[in-house]
Design an enzyme around this catalytic site. Structure first.
Site, PDB file in Angstrom:
ATOM      1  N   GLY A   1      13.223  -0.692  26.584  1.00 25.33           N
ATOM      2  CA  GLY A   1      13.993  -0.095  27.490  1.00 25.33           C
ATOM      3  C   GLY A   1      15.165   0.616  26.902  1.00 25.33           C
TER       4      GLY A   1
ATOM      5  N   MET B   1      18.001  -0.428  23.170  1.00 25.70           N
ATOM      6  CA  MET B   1      18.253  -1.087  22.063  1.00 25.70           C
ATOM      7  C   MET B   1      19.723  -1.424  22.069  1.00 25.70           C
ATOM      8  SD  MET B   1      16.426  -3.045  19.995  1.00 25.70           S
ATOM      9  CE  MET B   1      16.895  -3.881  18.491  1.00 25.70           C
TER      10      MET B   1
ATOM     11  N   GLU C   1      23.404  -3.671  27.896  1.00 26.08           N
ATOM     12  CA  GLU C   1      23.302  -3.594  26.190  1.00 26.08           C
ATOM     13  C   GLU C   1      24.660  -3.473  25.700  1.00 26.08           C
ATOM     14  OE1 GLU C   1      20.816  -2.988  24.485  1.00 26.08           O
ATOM     15  OE2 GLU C   1      19.522  -2.871  26.422  1.00 26.08           O
TER      16      GLU C   1
ATOM     17  N   HIS D   1      25.508  -7.021  24.797  1.00 30.64           N
ATOM     18  CA  HIS D   1      25.549  -7.294  23.585  1.00 30.64           C
ATOM     19  C   HIS D   1      26.200  -7.005  22.372  1.00 30.64           C
ATOM     20  CE1 HIS D   1      21.170  -8.592  24.171  1.00 30.64           C
ATOM     21  NE2 HIS D   1      20.761  -7.470  24.518  1.00 30.64           N
TER      22      HIS D   1
ATOM     23  N   GLU E   1      19.214 -12.373  24.755  1.00 33.41           N
ATOM     24  CA  GLU E   1      18.820 -11.659  25.910  1.00 33.41           C
ATOM     25  C   GLU E   1      19.215 -12.308  27.442  1.00 33.41           C
ATOM     26  OE1 GLU E   1      17.745  -9.066  25.520  1.00 33.41           O
ATOM     27  OE2 GLU E   1      17.704  -8.713  23.196  1.00 33.41           O
TER      28      GLU E   1
HETATM   29 ZN   LIG Z   1      18.880  -7.200  25.531  1.00 39.47          ZN
END
Ligand SMILES: [Zn+2]
Length: 787
Positions: free
Chosen positions: A252, A254, A287, A290, A309
């Site tokens: 979906g 990165m 994202e 992250h 995740e």
């Molecule tokens: Zn992720």
């Protein structure tokens, strides 16, 4: 063989303080040049760099040209002295079309070429020579040679662009798997925010949709940025933040540091529904989180993929729901993502949210960890942790962890020690049952007299909302309950129906008593809170419930989730083949109520109708009007779904499909046409589809997937089923192309119910040499079909 844990541990013990200076030349469409200057400290002895299938290879070590051992995967560096070394690896490499490596894509709309480095586990070595493991993080200094008219983006801030040479600032230490370059004639929106250059980008032919959504994309980016700046002690760790919709991304999105890539389905060509907007905001928040979880602090090895995740998935839904202005995204989580995680948690392949490193002995096994346990279950478990600890203690622990390990690597033990220090509660004991053990508890409702009693079957403490309902389905009250080994009586709600976990704070199977079940299923669609309805739909869904309640369900989110789950989990997998036609008719009947005042609800029902109906006149009417009956325009996706169903029903021929392809003109049109041609009910159509899937060694993942979706027609299993043995025979060698293609081959498993004899064929095939990633898909298919 992929890198093993033992090899990674040995190499990290002998190699440290790595730096990369990379030069990539992407001017030729026939291959690219990759020159890596790798500086590092060695403890002395042998080590190796990974580099995948270099066409030509020139290597120097400390200025001396050498001819290293090279097996197509690893460049051997033998007999190094202790101290600092500089290795230069200059190679000619191939572009890829499977989204693993430097992916190339030519847009059929305008003939423009795009190139993007889509990396991940074990894939950086398809871009440059590197120590391809997460605990050898390194600063990267990049130069790219590309068409001077192109936009070129990477992890670091753009430093200069002169002619065809684009230079980027040196990054902080980042893992090899998250290096990226995105290059092509991109359409863009750029601005500065809080001192950082930011941008959104899409292919030139998607300029219209990007401009349409630009204001919202910018607002969501800024709101998420402000929120993370407020809750995290560590500042944003990188020097730019670009976000790019790229073609053919297998994920979906990165989370590359400073340059996030998104799959293009997040920028729809047609109407953008509220569900689309919520999901996209969730992914943007995921994202960006992250940048701290995964990028600033990185796992040592892949057993802690969940640290990336689960946190990012939790943050994505939480921030979209409560901060970014998209309430309702949690409804989708409860109705779709969480029940799928529960299905995964019942399979033989389930694993603890936080496995031990020994359970992930190599990178291929690591690839299989990126599953519904690490995302959906991990998200739900973290929400339970935050409910149980309170957000202030949770964030205090997380911040201590991020600061202590900034720009380095950390493990579950490190996180637990930070959380434990921040909270008076027994975080280690909590983690032992919630993170270190697979499976989940059941929360049952029993009665003592007419007093409801909550009983836990299992081992975990739960803190969740319990809501009581009067016999007419109206809520009578809610409260937060702590449930562990001792049953909890609810005397104030004697005689009433009760629903545990009504707001979804915990992860458990919910088993109401017969009285509660009767009241709740009778009044399912009149309960005003969609989150409560989501919990109920998830717990109670079957074909009868769908037929009874779908026509009255007001939420498009819940309609879509119920239809997707019925199609994938029931109709495609657990019915007997003979029962499929009646099930499709029943679903079509429930969806035929799409005519109503709410456009988005109508669209959600139309999407269910389009794959279940046998009414070819209706679908043809939609195509002619380019709208569903009441004037709601057909999205390109829905239009292709109608074409696909007409083709499957034998009511749309190859010439008509070709006319649709020309009418569309985009890559989505190419894929829609390929899929519809494969869906036609003839032996020759199936033979052509299978030949197309298996004859081109460079077939893209998206085309392979489109052909498989047409081949395995739910309505004509008698034509497709003969390809099951061929599929089982060909799949292992097809899957050796790489992990993304292996996943595509695994997902290309027949999407209709199998007979016992066919299931035996799959079991036989599993006795052979089946690559790890593919094997996991097949084992899960068997579990889902025989549960
Ligand atoms: Zn992720």
């Amino acid at each position: 063989m992929s890198l093993s844990l033992g090899e990674a541990r040995d190499r990290a013990a002998g190699v440290s303080d790595v730096r990369y200076e990379l030069e990539l030349d992407v001017r030729s469409p026939d291959g690219f040049r990759s020159r890596a200057v790798v500086e590092f400290a060695s403890g002395g002895g042998d080590t190796f760099l990974e580099l995948h299938r270099a066409g030509s290879l020139a290597v120097t070590v400390d200025g001396q040209k050498i001819t290293p051992g090279y097996d197509g995967r690893r460049v051997a560096l033998a007999g190094l002295t202790a101290g600092r070394h500089t290795v230069v690896v200059d190679a000619r490499l191939s572009y890829v079309t499977d989204g693993e490596g430097l992916h190339t894509f030519t847009d059929p709309v305008d003939g423009e070429r795009y190139a993007g480095a889509y990396l991940g586990l074990d894939i950086a070595q398809r871009l440059f020579a590197c120590f391809d493991q997460p605990d050898l993080k390194a600063p990267v200094t990049l130069t790219v040679h590309a068409d001077p008219s192109w936009t070129v983006l990477a992890n670091g801030r753009a430093a200069s662009a002169e002619g065809s040479t684009f230079r980027f600032a040196t990054t902080p230490p980042i893992p090899s798997s998250l290096v990226t370059v995105v290059a092509g004639p991109y359409h863009s929106m750029r601005w500065d925010y809080q001192g950082l250059p930011m941008g959104w980008y899409a292919r030139r032919s998607l300029a219209g949709p990007l401009d349409r959504d630009a204001a919202e994309l910018r607002r969501v980016t800024e709101v998420c940025f402000d929120h993370y700046a407020r809750i995290f002690d560590e500042p944003f760790p990188f020097d730019a933040y670009d976000q790019v919709f790229v073609p053919d991304l297998n994920w979906g999105a990165m989370e590359n540091p400073g340059c996030v890539t998104y799959a293009e389905f997040l920028l729809p060509r047609g109407r953008v529904t509220d569900d689309d907007r919520r999901r996209r905001a969730m992914v943007i928040a995921h994202e960006m989180s992250h940048m701290w979880f995964g990028n600033l602090v990185t796992p040592v090895w892949w057993e802690d993929a969940w640290l990336n995740e689960s946190f990012a998935d939790y943050m994505g839904f939480e921030v979209a729901e409560t901060v970014a202005g998209f309430p309702g995204v949690r409804v989708a989580f409860e109705a779709a993502f969480k029940p799928e995680a529960q299905v995964a948690d019942l399979r033989g392949s389930t694993h603890p949210v936080a496995p031990s490193s020994a359970d992930v002995p190599d990178v291929d096994t690591g690839t299989t960890i990126f599953d519904r346990i690490s995302y959906g279950k991990g998200n739900a478990v973290l929400r339970q942790l935050v409910t149980w600890l309170g957000e202030p203690d949770f964030l205090a622990g997380v911040n201590a962890h991020l600061t202590r390990h900034r720009f380095a690597n950390a493990t579950l033990a490190d996180l637990l020690s930070a959380l434990d220090a921040a909270s008076p509660r027994d975080v280690r004991g909590w983690a032992e049952v919630w993170l270190r053990q697979a499976g989940h508890d059941t929360i049952r409702v029993e009665r003592r007299g007419d007093v409801p009693v909550l009983v836990r079957d299992g081992i975990r403490p739960h803190r969740c909302t319990v809501t009581a309902f009067r016999p007419d389905g109206v809520a009578a009250g809610s409260r937060l309950v702590d449930l562990a080994g001792e049953p909890v009586e609810l005397p104030e709600w004697a005689g009433l129906a009760v629903l545990p976990n009504a707001h979804g704070e915990t992860f458990a199977r919910i088993a109401p008593d017969p009285h509660s079940l009767g009241v709740l299923s009778r009044h399912l669609t009149t309960i005003p809170d969609p989150l409560v309805r989501a919990v109920l739909w998830a717990a109670l869904l079957d074909l009868d419930l769908l037929a009874a309640h779908l026509p009255a369900e007001p939420s498009p989110t819940l309609i879509t989730a119920a239809l997707d789950r019925i199609l994938n989990n029931v109709v495609r997998r657990t019915l007997s083949p003979a029962d499929v036609p009646a099930a499709l008719d029943l679903i079509a009947g429930a969806c035929a109520t799409y005519d109503g005042p709410d456009d988005q609800r109508a669209l959600a029902l139309a999407r269910g109708l389009v794959w279940s109906t046998r009414d070819t006149a209706l679908l043809r009417r939609w195509l002619e009007a380019d709208a569903i009956d009441r004037g709601v325009t057909l999205d390109p996706d829905l239009r292709w779904a109608a074409v696909h169903r007409l083709a499957e029903l034998g009511a749309f021929d190859a010439a008509e499909i070709e006319a649709e392809r020309l009418r569309d003109g985009t890559v989505e049109g190419e894929l829609g046409a390929a899929s519809a041609l494969a869906a036609r009910p003839s032996a020759s159509a199936k033979a052509a589809a299978w030949a197309a899937m298996t004859s081109d060694p460079d077939i893209s993942v998206t085309r392979f997937r489109a052909l498989a979706a047409g081949l395995w027609s739910l309505s004509h299993r008698e034509l497709a089923a003969p390809y099951l043995p061929a599929y089982l025979a060909a799949a292992p060698s097809l899957a050796r192309r790489g992990s993304a293609f292996a996943a595509a081959v695994g997902r290309a498993f027949p999407t209709f119910p199998l007979t016992d004899g066919e299931l035996d064929l799959v079991r036989d095939a599993l006795r052979g040499d089946v690559p790890t990633v593919l094997r996991r898909f097949w084992l899960d298919e068997l579990d889902d079909r025989t549960a």
